[in-house]
Design a protein around this motif. Structure first.
Motif, mmCIF file in Angstrom:
data_model
loop_
_atom_site.group_PDB
_atom_site.id
_atom_site.type_symbol
_atom_site.label_atom_id
_atom_site.label_comp_id
_atom_site.label_asym_id
_atom_site.label_seq_id
_atom_site.Cartn_x
_atom_site.Cartn_y
_atom_site.Cartn_z
ATOM 1 N N ALA A 39 5.239 67.213 -74.248
ATOM 2 C CA ALA A 39 5.202 65.403 -74.449
ATOM 3 C C ALA A 39 4.866 65.025 -72.877
ATOM 4 C CB ALA A 39 6.193 64.197 -74.407
ATOM 5 N N VAL A 40 5.437 65.956 -72.211
ATOM 6 C CA VAL A 40 5.066 65.634 -70.487
ATOM 7 C C VAL A 40 3.332 66.360 -69.783
ATOM 8 C CG1 VAL A 40 5.085 66.232 -68.293
ATOM 9 C CG2 VAL A 40 7.424 64.993 -70.073
ATOM 10 N N SER A 41 3.266 67.317 -71.329
ATOM 11 C CA SER A 41 1.699 68.149 -71.072
ATOM 12 C C SER A 41 0.656 67.294 -71.618
ATOM 13 C CB SER A 41 1.917 70.078 -71.521
ATOM 14 O OG SER A 41 1.044 70.002 -71.562
ATOM 15 N N GLN A 42 1.311 66.831 -72.703
ATOM 16 C CA GLN A 42 0.189 66.337 -73.176
ATOM 17 C C GLN A 42 -0.012 64.509 -72.599
ATOM 18 O OE1 GLN A 42 -1.238 66.587 -76.151
ATOM 19 N NE2 GLN A 42 -0.415 68.750 -76.272
ATOM 20 N N ILE A 43 0.675 64.124 -72.191
ATOM 21 C CA ILE A 43 0.619 63.134 -70.573
ATOM 22 C C ILE A 43 -0.002 63.618 -69.951
ATOM 23 C CG2 ILE A 43 1.318 61.312 -69.483
ATOM 24 C CD1 ILE A 43 4.043 60.891 -71.272
ATOM 25 N N GLY A 44 -0.327 64.355 -69.171
ATOM 26 C CA GLY A 44 -0.977 64.793 -68.902
ATOM 27 C C GLY A 44 -3.166 65.379 -69.465
ATOM 28 N N THR A 45 -2.810 65.519 -69.742
ATOM 29 C CA THR A 45 -4.009 65.835 -70.769
ATOM 30 C C THR A 45 -4.725 64.410 -70.905
ATOM 31 O OG1 THR A 45 -2.771 67.804 -71.929
ATOM 32 C CG2 THR A 45 -5.071 67.133 -72.910
ATOM 33 N N LEU A 46 -3.764 63.906 -71.491
ATOM 34 C CA LEU A 46 -5.045 62.145 -70.907
ATOM 35 C C LEU A 46 -5.343 61.280 -70.560
ATOM 36 C CD1 LEU A 46 -2.491 61.312 -74.019
ATOM 37 C CD2 LEU A 46 -4.930 61.376 -74.326
ATOM 38 N N ILE A 47 -4.317 61.915 -69.190
ATOM 39 C CA ILE A 47 -4.827 61.335 -67.807
ATOM 40 C C ILE A 47 -5.763 61.694 -66.841
ATOM 41 C CG2 ILE A 47 -3.830 60.862 -65.843
ATOM 42 C CD1 ILE A 47 -0.763 60.492 -66.485
ATOM 43 N N ALA A 48 -5.775 63.453 -66.875
ATOM 44 C CA ALA A 48 -6.485 64.407 -65.886
ATOM 45 C C ALA A 48 -8.080 63.750 -65.898
ATOM 46 C CB ALA A 48 -6.259 65.183 -66.267
ATOM 47 N N PRO A 49 -8.715 63.702 -67.878
ATOM 48 C CA PRO A 49 -10.152 63.362 -68.205
ATOM 49 C C PRO A 49 -11.034 62.125 -67.375
ATOM 50 C CG PRO A 49 -8.623 64.104 -69.999
ATOM 51 C CD PRO A 49 -8.246 64.194 -69.337
ATOM 52 N N THR A 50 -9.311 61.147 -67.700
ATOM 53 C CA THR A 50 -9.420 59.894 -67.888
ATOM 54 C C THR A 50 -9.986 58.947 -66.173
ATOM 55 O OG1 THR A 50 -8.447 58.734 -69.721
ATOM 56 C CG2 THR A 50 -8.780 57.039 -67.711
ATOM 57 N N PHE A 51 -8.205 59.640 -65.310
ATOM 58 C CA PHE A 51 -9.644 59.537 -63.967
ATOM 59 C C PHE A 51 -10.044 60.839 -63.184
ATOM 60 C CE2 PHE A 51 -7.890 61.517 -59.324
ATOM 61 C CZ PHE A 51 -7.829 60.701 -59.145
ATOM 62 N N VAL A 52 -10.114 61.942 -63.358
ATOM 63 C CA VAL A 52 -12.246 62.240 -63.563
ATOM 64 C C VAL A 52 -12.375 61.319 -63.690
ATOM 65 C CG1 VAL A 52 -13.246 64.183 -63.424
ATOM 66 C CG2 VAL A 52 -11.615 64.660 -63.283
ATOM 67 N N GLY A 53 -13.269 60.526 -64.538
ATOM 68 C CA GLY A 53 -14.629 59.992 -65.493
ATOM 69 C C GLY A 53 -14.303 58.732 -64.013
ATOM 70 N N PHE A 54 -12.728 58.449 -63.940
ATOM 71 C CA PHE A 54 -12.704 56.683 -63.362
ATOM 72 C C PHE A 54 -13.378 57.315 -61.765
ATOM 73 C CE2 PHE A 54 -10.900 54.265 -60.092
ATOM 74 C CZ PHE A 54 -10.719 53.165 -60.595
ATOM 75 N N VAL A 55 -13.055 58.667 -61.231
ATOM 76 C CA VAL A 55 -13.583 58.982 -59.813
ATOM 77 C C VAL A 55 -15.421 59.487 -60.572
ATOM 78 C CG1 VAL A 55 -13.826 60.513 -58.231
ATOM 79 C CG2 VAL A 55 -11.376 59.097 -59.284
ATOM 80 N N LEU A 56 -15.267 59.572 -61.165
ATOM 81 C CA LEU A 56 -17.166 59.795 -60.762
ATOM 82 C C LEU A 56 -17.768 58.300 -61.284
ATOM 83 C CD1 LEU A 56 -19.367 61.693 -61.465
ATOM 84 C CD2 LEU A 56 -19.027 61.356 -63.632
ATOM 85 N N TYR A 57 -16.925 57.355 -61.778
ATOM 86 C CA TYR A 57 -18.094 56.148 -61.877
ATOM 87 C C TYR A 57 -17.868 55.577 -60.852
ATOM 88 C CZ TYR A 57 -18.597 51.754 -63.324
ATOM 89 O OH TYR A 57 -18.971 50.228 -63.745
ATOM 90 N N ILE A 58 -16.758 55.871 -60.032
ATOM 91 C CA ILE A 58 -16.607 54.615 -58.948
ATOM 92 C C ILE A 58 -17.199 55.728 -57.661
ATOM 93 C CG2 ILE A 58 -15.379 54.102 -56.664
ATOM 94 C CD1 ILE A 58 -13.267 52.623 -59.107
ATOM 95 N N THR A 59 -17.684 56.688 -58.054
ATOM 96 C CA THR A 59 -18.177 57.756 -56.674
ATOM 97 C C THR A 59 -19.566 57.883 -56.456
ATOM 98 O OG1 THR A 59 -17.230 59.564 -56.785
ATOM 99 C CG2 THR A 59 -16.313 58.188 -55.684
ATOM 100 N N HIS A 60 -19.865 58.212 -57.785
ATOM 101 C CA HIS A 60 -20.768 59.100 -58.511
ATOM 102 C C HIS A 60 -21.009 60.349 -57.977
ATOM 103 C CE1 HIS A 60 -22.347 54.891 -59.939
ATOM 104 N NE2 HIS A 60 -21.682 54.420 -58.918
ATOM 105 N N SER A 61 -19.902 61.463 -57.487
ATOM 106 C CA SER A 61 -20.224 62.052 -57.373
ATOM 107 C C SER A 61 -19.348 63.059 -57.871
ATOM 108 C CB SER A 61 -19.732 61.971 -55.692
ATOM 109 O OG SER A 61 -19.454 63.568 -55.569
ATOM 110 N N PHE A 62 -20.337 64.162 -58.381
ATOM 111 C CA PHE A 62 -18.909 64.835 -59.374
ATOM 112 C C PHE A 62 -18.631 66.050 -59.323
ATOM 113 C CE2 PHE A 62 -18.530 69.441 -61.826
ATOM 114 C CZ PHE A 62 -18.461 68.736 -63.327
#
Length: 90
Positions: free
Chosen positions: A46-69
């Motif tokens: 369960a803890v691992s699955q939460i991390g699997t959901l959070i990581a791509p969302t966080f990376v996408g959010f940072v990419l959207y804000i900074t426009h830097s891969f």
């Protein structure tokens, strides 16, 4: 060039993001004991699955804000460091 670094980094992140699970699951079951092995693995999953959901969302959010891969990948690395610190604090 930065484009050439994406493939080796993606390859290494793919390997290291899942290579810890089998030994960790074995260790969790050993520590929990036979009577609680299923419960402990369920909680770890369960803890691992939460991390699997959070990581791509966080990376996408940072990419959207900074426009830097590159910066979005660095933010993912920072997330791994924060996870290690949390692990040692438990």
């Amino acid at each position: 060039s930065t484009g050439f670094m994406i493939f080796p980094e993606a390859f290494l992140m793919g390997i290291f993001s899942f290579s810890y699970r089998p030994p960790t699951d074995s260790l969790i079951m050993k520590i929990a004991g036979e009577s609680k092995a299923g419960t402990s693995i369920g909680y770890a999953n369960a803890v691992s699955q939460i991390g699997t959901l959070i990581a791509p969302t966080f990376v996408g959010f940072v990419l959207y804000i900074t426009h830097s891969f590159a910066f979005s990948m660095i933010s993912l690395d920072i997330g791994c460091i924060i996870s290690i610190i949390c692990l040692f604090l438990l």
